[in-house]
Design a protein around this motif. Structure first.
Motif, PDB file in Angstrom:
ATOM      1  N   LEU A   1       0.972  -1.216   0.142  1.00 45.22           N
ATOM      2  CA  LEU A   1       0.001   0.114  -0.040  1.00 45.22           C
ATOM      3  C   LEU A   1       0.979   1.365   0.073  1.00 45.22           C
ATOM      4  CD1 LEU A   1      -2.749  -1.067   2.647  1.00 45.22           C
ATOM      5  CD2 LEU A   1      -2.921  -0.848   0.074  1.00 45.22           C
ATOM      6  N   TYR A   2       2.100   1.299   0.664  1.00 47.96           N
ATOM      7  CA  TYR A   2       2.923   2.279   0.593  1.00 47.96           C
ATOM      8  C   TYR A   2       4.316   1.772   1.165  1.00 47.96           C
ATOM      9  CZ  TYR A   2       2.624   1.270   5.395  1.00 47.96           C
ATOM     10  OH  TYR A   2       2.631   0.814   6.928  1.00 47.96           O
ATOM     11  N   LEU A   3       5.222   2.711   0.649  1.00 50.57           N
ATOM     12  CA  LEU A   3       6.578   2.488   0.707  1.00 50.57           C
ATOM     13  C   LEU A   3       7.289   3.304   1.867  1.00 50.57           C
ATOM     14  CD1 LEU A   3       7.942   1.439  -2.679  1.00 50.57           C
ATOM     15  CD2 LEU A   3       7.552  -0.067  -0.815  1.00 50.57           C
ATOM     16  N   THR A   4       7.966   3.084   2.785  1.00 46.55           N
ATOM     17  CA  THR A   4       8.410   3.987   3.763  1.00 46.55           C
ATOM     18  C   THR A   4       9.895   4.525   3.548  1.00 46.55           C
ATOM     19  OG1 THR A   4       7.151   2.892   5.487  1.00 46.55           O
ATOM     20  CG2 THR A   4       9.004   4.365   6.355  1.00 46.55           C
ATOM     21  N   LYS A   5      10.038   5.870   3.410  1.00 56.05           N
ATOM     22  CA  LYS A   5      11.270   6.336   2.959  1.00 56.05           C
ATOM     23  C   LYS A   5      12.200   6.847   4.542  1.00 56.05           C
ATOM     24  CE  LYS A   5      11.810  10.924   2.239  1.00 56.05           C
ATOM     25  NZ  LYS A   5      11.648  12.015   1.642  1.00 56.05           N
ATOM     26  N   GLU A   6      11.407   7.113   5.498  1.00 56.53           N
ATOM     27  CA  GLU A   6      12.270   7.552   6.715  1.00 56.53           C
ATOM     28  C   GLU A   6      10.883   7.425   8.109  1.00 56.53           C
ATOM     29  OE1 GLU A   6      13.784  11.632   8.619  1.00 56.53           O
ATOM     30  OE2 GLU A   6      13.769  11.545   6.482  1.00 56.53           O
ATOM     31  N   THR A   7      11.483   7.139   9.185  1.00 50.00           N
ATOM     32  CA  THR A   7      10.670   7.232  10.125  1.00 50.00           C
ATOM     33  C   THR A   7      11.614   7.858  11.179  1.00 50.00           C
ATOM     34  OG1 THR A   7      11.369   5.206  11.303  1.00 50.00           O
ATOM     35  CG2 THR A   7       9.585   4.784   9.617  1.00 50.00           C
ATOM     36  N   ASP A   8      10.784   7.938  12.632  1.00 49.93           N
ATOM     37  CA  ASP A   8      11.586   8.578  13.650  1.00 49.93           C
ATOM     38  C   ASP A   8      12.516   7.502  14.399  1.00 49.93           C
ATOM     39  OD1 ASP A   8      10.137   7.440  16.206  1.00 49.93           O
ATOM     40  OD2 ASP A   8       8.576   8.003  14.827  1.00 49.93           O
ATOM     41  N   GLY A   9      12.467   6.256  13.684  1.00 46.95           N
ATOM     42  CA  GLY A   9      13.559   5.490  14.251  1.00 46.95           C
ATOM     43  C   GLY A   9      12.963   4.090  15.183  1.00 46.95           C
ATOM     44  N   GLU A  10      11.849   4.263  15.483  1.00 45.38           N
ATOM     45  CA  GLU A  10      11.027   3.080  16.287  1.00 45.38           C
ATOM     46  C   GLU A  10      10.574   1.937  15.402  1.00 45.38           C
ATOM     47  OE1 GLU A  10       8.563   3.936  19.355  1.00 45.38           O
ATOM     48  OE2 GLU A  10       9.828   5.797  20.300  1.00 45.38           O
ATOM     49  N   ASP A  11      11.243   1.053  15.239  1.00 40.46           N
ATOM     50  CA  ASP A  11      11.021  -0.063  14.072  1.00 40.46           C
ATOM     51  C   ASP A  11       9.988  -0.757  14.377  1.00 40.46           C
ATOM     52  OD1 ASP A  11      13.339   0.420  12.741  1.00 40.46           O
ATOM     53  OD2 ASP A  11      14.593  -0.804  13.753  1.00 40.46           O
ATOM     54  N   ARG A  12       9.453  -1.106  15.852  1.00 34.36           N
ATOM     55  CA  ARG A  12       8.569  -1.909  16.138  1.00 34.36           C
ATOM     56  C   ARG A  12       6.962  -1.022  15.642  1.00 34.36           C
ATOM     57  NH1 ARG A  12       5.070  -0.061  20.065  1.00 34.36           N
ATOM     58  NH2 ARG A  12       5.376   1.944  21.147  1.00 34.36           N
ATOM     59  N   ARG A  13       7.093   0.272  15.563  1.00 36.72           N
ATOM     60  CA  ARG A  13       5.771   0.790  14.939  1.00 36.72           C
ATOM     61  C   ARG A  13       5.770   0.535  13.602  1.00 36.72           C
ATOM     62  NH1 ARG A  13       3.886   4.025  19.030  1.00 36.72           N
ATOM     63  NH2 ARG A  13       5.284   4.076  20.701  1.00 36.72           N
ATOM     64  N   PHE A  14       6.963   0.895  12.796  1.00 33.68           N
ATOM     65  CA  PHE A  14       6.982   1.419  11.469  1.00 33.68           C
ATOM     66  C   PHE A  14       7.524   0.125  10.454  1.00 33.68           C
ATOM     67  CE2 PHE A  14       7.603   5.481  13.631  1.00 33.68           C
ATOM     68  CZ  PHE A  14       6.382   5.666  13.936  1.00 33.68           C
ATOM     69  N   THR A  15       6.849  -0.957  10.435  1.00 37.26           N
ATOM     70  CA  THR A  15       6.988  -2.029   9.739  1.00 37.26           C
ATOM     71  C   THR A  15       6.517  -1.702   8.188  1.00 37.26           C
ATOM     72  OG1 THR A  15       5.280  -3.310  10.222  1.00 37.26           O
ATOM     73  CG2 THR A  15       7.170  -3.650  11.384  1.00 37.26           C
ATOM     74  N   PRO A  16       7.164  -2.252   7.090  1.00 31.37           N
ATOM     75  CA  PRO A  16       6.825  -2.056   5.834  1.00 31.37           C
ATOM     76  C   PRO A  16       5.375  -2.653   5.680  1.00 31.37           C
ATOM     77  CG  PRO A  16       8.886  -2.654   5.810  1.00 31.37           C
ATOM     78  CD  PRO A  16       8.506  -2.795   7.177  1.00 31.37           C
ATOM     79  N   SER A  17       4.498  -2.128   4.749  1.00 31.16           N
ATOM     80  CA  SER A  17       3.179  -2.579   4.589  1.00 31.16           C
ATOM     81  C   SER A  17       3.285  -3.499   3.338  1.00 31.16           C
ATOM     82  CB  SER A  17       1.946  -1.530   4.470  1.00 31.16           C
ATOM     83  OG  SER A  17       0.761  -2.023   4.051  1.00 31.16           O
ATOM     84  N   ALA A  18       2.568  -4.801   3.323  1.00 30.95           N
ATOM     85  CA  ALA A  18       2.375  -5.558   2.249  1.00 30.95           C
ATOM     86  C   ALA A  18       0.917  -5.836   2.183  1.00 30.95           C
ATOM     87  CB  ALA A  18       3.361  -6.740   2.434  1.00 30.95           C
ATOM     88  N   ASN A  19       0.413  -5.863   0.966  1.00 27.82           N
ATOM     89  CA  ASN A  19      -0.962  -6.289   0.687  1.00 27.82           C
ATOM     90  C   ASN A  19      -1.288  -7.625   0.687  1.00 27.82           C
ATOM     91  OD1 ASN A  19      -3.707  -5.742   0.158  1.00 27.82           O
ATOM     92  ND2 ASN A  19      -3.335  -5.770  -2.186  1.00 27.82           N
ATOM     93  N   VAL A  20      -1.397  -8.310   1.740  1.00 28.46           N
ATOM     94  CA  VAL A  20      -1.612  -9.727   1.728  1.00 28.46           C
ATOM     95  C   VAL A  20      -3.090 -10.183   2.236  1.00 28.46           C
ATOM     96  CG1 VAL A  20       1.068 -10.133   2.182  1.00 28.46           C
ATOM     97  CG2 VAL A  20      -0.492  -9.851   4.149  1.00 28.46           C
TER      98      VAL A  20
END
Length: 338
Positions: free
Chosen positions: A319-338
């Motif tokens: 649904l989207y591709l992440t370029k940058e986050t604030d660094g908290e990996d537990r929150r911002f995992t890549p999204s896949a349409n599954v």
């Protein structure tokens, strides 16, 4: 007033967490205003319900300084988190990404332009705390004051059409401003379809929803990103996503045209037998051919719209591709349409 403490057992000591999910697209002017108001509301929530708040901003590939503003807010306030997309994927992807990142007991979705007043959130929370059989508090506009008349007319027509076509009720004037329980959010996230229409998804998952109406509010700053064409495409997305009536309509038109053609053939044969077969009449014949051809293309277009939705779904692109986050990996995992 009932607070969250009243619902805690003796073993429960962790404060309630409320997540603000805020999609952003070129909102550098609105962000400071929204942040100040959100902080004020967070203080009210802490005092009234002993709840903690965090803010999850989703930068939808903005071309201005939105991302810079979010970095600065995160640097000074640990409650601020952000996800920045690699490009513009649309508000629907932004909402999904924010909901997926939110880990709170309750989640609020609202816009950064303050057209969705954060001041309503304490009232929303209080209602859900007092009414355990409800899982969502949603908002709708009482009027469309300040909106162009033509846009308002087509918006009202859209809601009438989709509610007649679809078995899922879409409330006229409904906003994406909602306050939801964890159960409701998890249900929405279970629908990971690529072609998303959140107003329909929120209704489709069910659960009891309480509606709050308020007057239309102008943007605090910046310009709207929605124009007539983008709203028209969004309405087509909603109709195609939550109704198969257009397919049935195209079939009905096909049968109707065949019936008319069959009757026309009988009329031509009878007229030729009784009065001969004059050559005159070709303009009307051409008009009828153009009409039938137009109907055929219209029906093919309807089928093509549903086929295109199927095509994009089966490719299973994220649904989207992440370029940058604030660094908290537990929150911002890549999204896949599954």
């Amino acid at each position: 007033m009932i607070s969250h403490v009243d619902y805690l057992s003796e073993k429960d000591t962790v404060p309630m967490l409320i997540c603000f999910v805020v999609p952003c697209y070129n909102e550098e002017e609105s962000l400071p205003l929204f942040y100040d108001e959100a902080c004020r509301v967070a203080n009210v929530l802490r005092q009234q319900s002993h709840a903690e708040a965090e803010f999850i901003f989703v930068d939808d590939g903005s071309g201005d300084k939105t991302l810079e503003k979010l970095r600065a807010l995160h640097a000074k306030d640990e409650r601020v988190h952000y996800i920045s997309f690699s490009r513009n994927f649309g508000k629907e992807a932004g909402l999904y990404a924010g909901l997926k990142a939110a880990k709170g007991d309750y989640v609020a979705t609202l816009d950064a332009d303050l057209q969705d007043p954060p001041s309503l959130i304490p009232e929303m929370l209080q209602f859900l705390l007092e009414n355990k059989d409800y899982d969502c508090v949603a908002t709708r506009r009482k009027t469309r004051k300040g909106e162009p008349p033509i846009r308002s007319f087509f918006a009202k027509m859209f809601y009438r059409i989709i509610n007649k076509m679809s078995g899922t009720e879409i409330v006229d004037g409904a906003r994406d401003f909602r306050f939801m329980t964890r159960k409701f959010v998890d249900a929405v996230l279970s629908l990971s379809e690529y072609n998303r229409f959140s107003k329909g998804i929120f209704s489709w998952v069910g659960f009891k929803t309480h509606w709050i109406s308020y007057e239309n509010i102008e943007r605090a700053a910046g310009k709207t990103k929605w124009n007539f064409w983008s709203l028209f495409k969004y309405s087509i997305e909603g109709i195609a996503g939550f109704s198969t009536v257009p397919l049935a309509l195209s079939s009905f038109l096909g049968v109707f045209c065949c019936l008319i053609a069959f009757i026309g053939i009988i009329v031509v044969v009878v007229r030729a037998l009784l009065f001969g077969d004059p050559v005159a009449g070709w303009p009307s014949m051409i008009s009828i051919m153009l009409l039938i051809g137009g109907l055929q293309l219209f029906c093919i277009g309807i089928v093509g719209e549903y086929l295109s939705k199927t095509y994009t779904e089966v490719k299973h692109r994220p649904l989207y591709l992440t370029k940058e986050t604030d660094g908290e990996d537990r929150r911002f995992t890549p999204s896949a349409n599954v």
